[in-house]
Enzyme design. Structure first.
Site, PDB file in Angstrom:
ATOM      1  N   ASP A 281       2.646  -0.226  11.990  1.00  0.00           N
ATOM      2  CA  ASP A 281       2.689  -1.511  12.693  1.00  0.00           C
ATOM      3  C   ASP A 281       4.012  -2.257  12.490  1.00  0.00           C
ATOM      4  O   ASP A 281       4.049  -3.474  12.515  1.00  0.00           O
ATOM      5  CB  ASP A 281       1.508  -2.390  12.223  1.00  0.00           C
TER       6      ASP A 281
ATOM      7  N   THR B   2       4.403   2.725   5.446  1.00  0.00           N
ATOM      8  CA  THR B   2       3.015   2.251   5.561  1.00  0.00           C
ATOM      9  C   THR B   2       2.271   3.185   6.506  1.00  0.00           C
ATOM     10  O   THR B   2       2.846   3.639   7.500  1.00  0.00           O
ATOM     11  CB  THR B   2       2.921   0.805   6.093  1.00  0.00           C
TER      12      THR B   2
ATOM     13  N   GLY C  94       0.836  -1.211   0.000  1.00  0.00           N
ATOM     14  CA  GLY C  94       0.000   0.000   0.000  1.00  0.00           C
ATOM     15  C   GLY C  94       0.867   1.255   0.000  1.00  0.00           C
ATOM     16  O   GLY C  94       1.859   1.315   0.713  1.00  0.00           O
TER      17      GLY C  94
ATOM     18  N   ASP D  24       0.063   2.310   8.457  1.00  0.00           N
ATOM     19  CA  ASP D  24      -0.427   1.558   9.620  1.00  0.00           C
ATOM     20  C   ASP D  24       0.414   1.689  10.893  1.00  0.00           C
ATOM     21  O   ASP D  24      -0.068   1.378  11.984  1.00  0.00           O
ATOM     22  CB  ASP D  24      -0.545   0.071   9.266  1.00  0.00           C
TER      23      ASP D  24
ATOM     24  N   ARG E  58      -5.963  -2.802   9.030  1.00  0.00           N
ATOM     25  CA  ARG E  58      -6.473  -4.174   8.913  1.00  0.00           C
ATOM     26  C   ARG E  58      -6.048  -4.999  10.124  1.00  0.00           C
ATOM     27  O   ARG E  58      -6.829  -5.754  10.670  1.00  0.00           O
ATOM     28  CB  ARG E  58      -5.898  -4.774   7.632  1.00  0.00           C
TER      29      ARG E  58
ATOM     30  N   ARG F 234       0.971  -5.160  -5.348  1.00  0.00           N
ATOM     31  CA  ARG F 234       1.115  -6.345  -4.487  1.00  0.00           C
ATOM     32  C   ARG F 234       1.283  -7.508  -5.468  1.00  0.00           C
ATOM     33  O   ARG F 234       0.361  -7.828  -6.201  1.00  0.00           O
ATOM     34  CB  ARG F 234      -0.111  -6.534  -3.604  1.00  0.00           C
TER      35      ARG F 234
ATOM     36  N   ASP G  60       5.342  -4.722   6.117  1.00  0.00           N
ATOM     37  CA  ASP G  60       5.834  -6.073   6.442  1.00  0.00           C
ATOM     38  C   ASP G  60       5.835  -7.034   5.248  1.00  0.00           C
ATOM     39  O   ASP G  60       6.738  -7.870   5.122  1.00  0.00           O
ATOM     40  CB  ASP G  60       5.099  -6.676   7.649  1.00  0.00           C
TER      41      ASP G  60
HETATM   42  O1  F6P Z   1      -1.439  -1.511   4.849  1.00  0.00           O
HETATM   43  C1  F6P Z   1      -1.968  -0.264   4.577  1.00  0.00           C
HETATM   44  C2  F6P Z   1      -3.443  -0.356   4.331  1.00  0.00           C
HETATM   45  O2  F6P Z   1      -3.866   0.946   4.027  1.00  0.00           O
HETATM   46  C3  F6P Z   1      -4.289  -0.966   5.434  1.00  0.00           C
HETATM   47  O3  F6P Z   1      -4.558  -0.089   6.503  1.00  0.00           O
HETATM   48  C4  F6P Z   1      -5.508  -1.372   4.670  1.00  0.00           C
HETATM   49  O4  F6P Z   1      -6.197  -2.387   5.315  1.00  0.00           O
HETATM   50  C5  F6P Z   1      -4.943  -1.844   3.370  1.00  0.00           C
HETATM   51  O5  F6P Z   1      -3.724  -1.156   3.200  1.00  0.00           O
HETATM   52  C6  F6P Z   1      -5.839  -1.622   2.185  1.00  0.00           C
HETATM   53  O6  F6P Z   1      -5.227  -2.139   1.061  1.00  0.00           O
HETATM   54  P1  F6P Z   1      -5.759  -1.942  -0.421  1.00  0.00           P
HETATM   55  O7  F6P Z   1      -5.493  -0.534  -0.822  1.00  0.00           O
HETATM   56  O8  F6P Z   1      -4.990  -2.912  -1.231  1.00  0.00           O
HETATM   57  O9  F6P Z   1      -7.225  -2.231  -0.371  1.00  0.00           O
END
Ligand code: F6P
Length: 324
Positions: free
Chosen positions: A130, A126, A11, A128, A172, A72, A103
């Site tokens: 995390d 990120t 992301g 997040d 998430r 991804r 991660d």
């Molecule tokens: O890991 C970053 C993040 O923004 C999370 O908080 C979220 O759940 C996820 O990516 C969403 O991913 P995507 O943009 O692929 O739906």
């Protein structure tokens, strides 16, 4: 080491561009050739690799997203995919990599290093927050401020109508964004994946809300143990059938991932980007450059991925105390 490459993966996060800029300019300053790989591991497999100059990263420090694009990659999860990626790196003579991401990105980088011996250092990108081995991740501060601005606006309309709002923020597997928004936005409750939500307690408190409280904000991390905001709302509605109480849901979603990075994110990104290049030159590998207690620290990928960065207990308590 003469040639290195930089890429973003997973992301996107505001500040990734500032990090790319720092990597490119530090590399050139130190006399290295630097390449940009587009679309993360997918681009590595396909050989989407271009030489970058100092001017390639002009006028990007203030921009969200990532000029290198991101993805991804499913193919990179296979040994054949990784072999293709490594062959491309060899073709370009790339000896070191800077991987900007979370991660998932570091898991890929670790495997690539272990299978092919390529030197690689990560930068924590990120929203997040995390990642173990850094106090903050690149993009987190911007995402929190974006969400907070939205929450402030929701509070206006919530107060005008005496409504109770469930606001869903991203995360998430992590409640960092929710906690910071909860404290900064004066939320009544915060629901996060890391702790068990006592729904009974929430329902009881919502039933007994002071008459003087004109509005209530409940921040829900998307990965909360009781579900997202819509799910929680349904559960709460079943328990509170009071026509006086009106509930609404707002899901903030991907707006949290865009926008101009804050000063904190730009500085963090610049420091991590420079540290990653210097780390490669010093021979470091299989680790991430982060900032802990104000200092640059290199943490093995195994720890960044394997260890969890726990939420601060006192932060959750703070929300409970300040929401009376
Ligand atoms: O890991 C970053 C993040 O923004 C999370 O908080 C979220 O759940 C996820 O990516 C969403 O991913 P995507 O943009 O692929 O739906």
């Amino acid at each position: 080491m003469k040639k290195i490459a930089v890429f973003t993966s997973g992301g996107d996060a505001p500040g990734m561009n500032a990090c790319i800029r720092a990597v490119v300019r530090t590399a050139i300053f130190r006399g290295l050739e630097v390449y940009g790989i587009s679309h993360g591991y997918d681009g590595m497999i396909k050989g989407s690799i271009k030489k970058m100059q100092s001017h390639s990263v002009s006028n990007i420090i203030q921009r969200g997203g990532t000029i290198l694009k991101t993805a991804r990659s499913e193919e990179f999860r296979t040994k054949e995919g990784r072999q293709k990626a490594f062959d491309q790196l060899k073709e370009f003579g790339i000896e070191g990599l800077v991987a900007i991401g979370g991660d998932g990105t570091f898991t890929g980088a670790k495997i690539l290093h272990e299978e092919f011996g390529i030197q690689v250092i990560g930068c924590p990108g990120t929203i997040d927050n995390d990642i173990y081995g850094t106090d903050y991740t690149i993009g987190f501060d911007t995402a929190v401020n974006t969400a907070l601005e939205a929450i402030d606006k929701i509070r206006d309309t919530a107060a005008a109508h005496d409504r109770i709002f469930f606001v869903e923020v991203m995360g998430r597997d992590s409640g960092y964004i929710a906690i910071e928004c909860g404290i900064g936005g004066g939320a009544e409750f915060v629901m996060v994946p890391e702790t068990q939500t006592d729904l009974k307690k929430v329902v009881k408190a919502l039933k007994n809300l002071r008459k003087t409280k004109s509005s209530s904000i409940i921040v829900v991390a998307e990965g909360g143990d009781e579900g997202g905001a819509e799910t929680i709302l349904e559960k709460v509605k079943q328990k509170i059938q009071d026509p006086e109480k009106e509930f609404k849901v707002t899901t903030l979603g991907h707006i949290q991932r865009g926008g101009r990075p804050t000063a904190r994110d730009r500085v963090l990104a610049s420091r991590c980007g420079m540290a990653a290049v210097d780390g490669l030159i010093e021979g470091k590998t299989n680790c991430m450059a982060g900032v802990v207690n104000g200092d640059v620290v290199y943490t093995p990928f195994a720890d960044c991925i394997g260890k969890t960065k726990p939420l601060k207990e006192d932060h959750l308590k703070l929300i409970e105390i300040l929401s009376i």
